[in-house]
Design a protein around this motif. Structure first.
Motif, PDB file in Angstrom:
ATOM      1  N   ALA A 364      -4.190 -35.871 -17.746  1.00  0.00           N
ATOM      2  CA  ALA A 364      -5.417 -35.423 -18.421  1.00  0.00           C
ATOM      3  C   ALA A 364      -6.313 -34.100 -17.736  1.00  0.00           C
ATOM      4  CB  ALA A 364      -6.445 -36.331 -18.616  1.00  0.00           C
ATOM      5  N   ASN A 365      -6.204 -34.117 -16.178  1.00  0.00           N
ATOM      6  CA  ASN A 365      -6.955 -32.990 -15.446  1.00  0.00           C
ATOM      7  C   ASN A 365      -6.039 -31.821 -15.629  1.00  0.00           C
ATOM      8  OD1 ASN A 365      -9.084 -34.758 -14.777  1.00  0.00           O
ATOM      9  ND2 ASN A 365      -8.170 -35.643 -12.960  1.00  0.00           N
ATOM     10  N   ARG A 367      -4.052 -30.828 -17.782  1.00  0.00           N
ATOM     11  CA  ARG A 367      -3.931 -30.383 -19.216  1.00  0.00           C
ATOM     12  C   ARG A 367      -5.356 -29.650 -19.543  1.00  0.00           C
ATOM     13  NH1 ARG A 367      -2.540 -34.338 -23.783  1.00  0.00           N
ATOM     14  NH2 ARG A 367      -0.170 -33.309 -23.930  1.00  0.00           N
ATOM     15  N   ARG A 368      -6.239 -30.035 -18.886  1.00  0.00           N
ATOM     16  CA  ARG A 368      -7.677 -29.357 -18.976  1.00  0.00           C
ATOM     17  C   ARG A 368      -7.649 -27.877 -18.316  1.00  0.00           C
ATOM     18  NH1 ARG A 368      -9.937 -34.561 -18.839  1.00  0.00           N
ATOM     19  NH2 ARG A 368     -10.153 -34.505 -16.497  1.00  0.00           N
ATOM     20  N   GLU A 369      -7.072 -28.023 -17.126  1.00  0.00           N
ATOM     21  CA  GLU A 369      -6.966 -26.722 -16.277  1.00  0.00           C
ATOM     22  C   GLU A 369      -5.707 -25.835 -16.610  1.00  0.00           C
ATOM     23  OE1 GLU A 369      -7.054 -28.383 -12.419  1.00  0.00           O
ATOM     24  OE2 GLU A 369      -8.997 -29.441 -12.573  1.00  0.00           O
ATOM     25  N   THR A 372      -3.450 -21.001 -20.631  1.00  0.00           N
ATOM     26  CA  THR A 372      -3.423 -20.887 -22.002  1.00  0.00           C
ATOM     27  C   THR A 372      -2.082 -19.696 -22.202  1.00  0.00           C
ATOM     28  OG1 THR A 372      -5.611 -21.128 -22.333  1.00  0.00           O
ATOM     29  CG2 THR A 372      -3.999 -19.979 -24.267  1.00  0.00           C
TER      30      THR A 372
END
Length: 451
Positions: A364-365, A367-369, A372
């Motif tokens: 999860a961490n 994916r947030r960081e 793009t």
């Protein structure tokens, strides 16, 4: 050399007062060798030799200036990462002159200042350098990707590999009423199918010529003009010849089938093209035109490998997101997990979940960081081809597990064929079918030819 006359095991055993004397018997000689080795290690320990690299320095002549620079490795990461040597001789801004990667950066950098580094180019690089920098990475894949990106952006003069990552050639079908194959470098044009890539223009030309010959795509440029006799390629049956009657509906339909066949060979099914090549190879071989048969065999292999490479890259490029994991240390996950997040073929994030922690929290961490990545044309990754292939190699290794995926990551079933299949097809076509019982054998009036 000043203490013993030779380096025979018996001489050294006597000199070091080994507990066992060598007798040319396996066990006695092994015990004597151990005693000699221990005695030598005691001497080397007094000289500060604790590793194989230190031993290489003692036993080989290394310039003092080069040996003194090994302190540059002090403080560098003791794990995976990327390092780069810099030089401040030319400009006020440090110039990156060489980039490398290793599973243990400190140990690898230290080797450049010992006798274990024998490459003349690297010896010159070390003399020119004024310092070394490094960046620790979570995984070896992240280190490899950062190395590629740093080489691409800084163009270090002592790196030979990966300096021209974008210098690849693609082949695309043109946007014309009667499409043809065109070699391009720019893949930003949407709506096209890009085939390849090819590392050299010569390979692209050979693959393009082979695909044209086997499918019948036209070679001429511009719009086909009506011609009563076509061209030499049409007369030899190697072109569908839309120029014979470009306005006729049936001629357009026939040529569209040719285009569809070429597009399938480029994207998902090479079997029809491979079978056409095998028939031609068998015909040439039966006519004892072996050089032409060998050349067509080689070019057909190049075509098949190009379609396989395209499918491998396109599978990643067209997938929005892949999260995959690999156990640390190659185990079962008890030592932790390394995670990679890939978007459109580009490594967007890398992380390691230590043993005992919640791996999904690490995911999860990450994916947030994560970076793009915008999609490009179909089949073209959002990074260099070298990076996409490096990521693909990591994903394809044993032990990798898919954690989550958005989109589809799959190869077309028939995007390639095994090497032996082409040879078996040619052999089958060259073997005459058995004559039915009671049937007269077919006769050929043409002397010197076999059927």
């Amino acid at each position: 050399r000043q203490e013993v006359g030779d380096f025979k095991l018996g001489t050294l055993a006597r000199h070091f007062r080994a507990a066992t004397s060598p007798t040319h018997r396996a066990l006695d000689d092994a015990r004597a060798t151990v005693d000699v080795l221990h005695a030598i290690l005691e001497r080397l320990g007094n000289l500060g030799v604790t590793t194989l690299e230190d031993l290489m320095e003692v036993t080989h002549a290394v310039p003092a200036a080069r040996r003194a620079r090994r302190t540059w490795a002090d403080g560098l990461p003791e794990g995976p990462g990327v390092y780069w040597f810099v030089s401040e001789h030319r400009t006020s801004v440090p110039e990156v002159i060489y980039v490398g990667t290793s599973v243990n950066v400190r140990r690898r950098v230290r080797q450049y200042f010992t006798a274990s580094e024998t490459r003349r180019r690297m010896d010159e690089m070390v003399r020119v350098a004024t310092g070394v920098r490094a960046q620790a990475c979570a995984t070896t894949l992240e280190a490899g990707v950062r190395e590629l990106r740093l080489i691409d952006s800084r163009q270090p003069r002592y790196n030979r590999r990966s300096r021209r990552q974008d210098a690849v050639t693609w082949v695309a079908l043109t946007d014309e009423p009667f499409p043809r194959l065109s070699m391009v470098r720019d893949t930003r044009r949407s709506g096209r199918i890009y085939w390849g890539p090819f590392t050299g223009r010569g390979q692209a030309e050979e693959a393009t010529r082979t695909l044209r010959e086997l499918t019948g795509l036209r070679e001429c440029t511009g719009a086909p003009a009506s011609h009563p006799h076509g061209c030499p390629l049409a007369e030899m049956g190697r072109c569908a010849a839309p120029c014979l009657d470009p306005e006729a509906a049936d001629r357009r339909a026939d040529y569209q089938r040719v285009v569809d066949s070429a597009r399938r060979a480029m994207t998902d099914d090479v079997r029809p093209v491979m079978e056409a090549a095998c028939r031609r190879i068998a015909t040439l071989a039966l006519a004892e035109r072996f050089e032409e048969a060998g050349d067509l065999t080689r070019r057909t292999g190049l075509l098949i490998r190009a379609s396989r490479r395209r499918a491998r890259i396109a599978a990643l490029a067209d997938c929005e997101e892949i999260i995959a994991a690999l156990p640390c240390g190659g185990g079962t996950g008890r030592d932790g997990w390394q995670f990679h997040l890939i978007r459109h073929g580009r490594l967007a994030a890398a992380a390691v979940s230590p043993a005992g922690s919640d791996p999904m929290e690490t995911v999860a961490n990450a994916r947030r960081e994560a970076e793009t990545v915008l999609p490009g044309p179909p089949g073209v990754p959002g990074c260099s081809v070298e990076e996409a292939e490096l990521v693909a190699s990591w994903l394809e290794q044993p032990g990798v597990r898919l954690v989550d995926i958005t989109g589809q990551w799959a190869w077309p079933v028939h995007c390639t064929v095994p090497d032996h299949q082409q040879a078996e097809s040619v052999a089958r076509l060259m073997t005459p079918e058995p004559t039915r019982p009671g049937a007269a054998p077919e006769m050929d009036d043409t002397p010197g030819e076999r059927h």
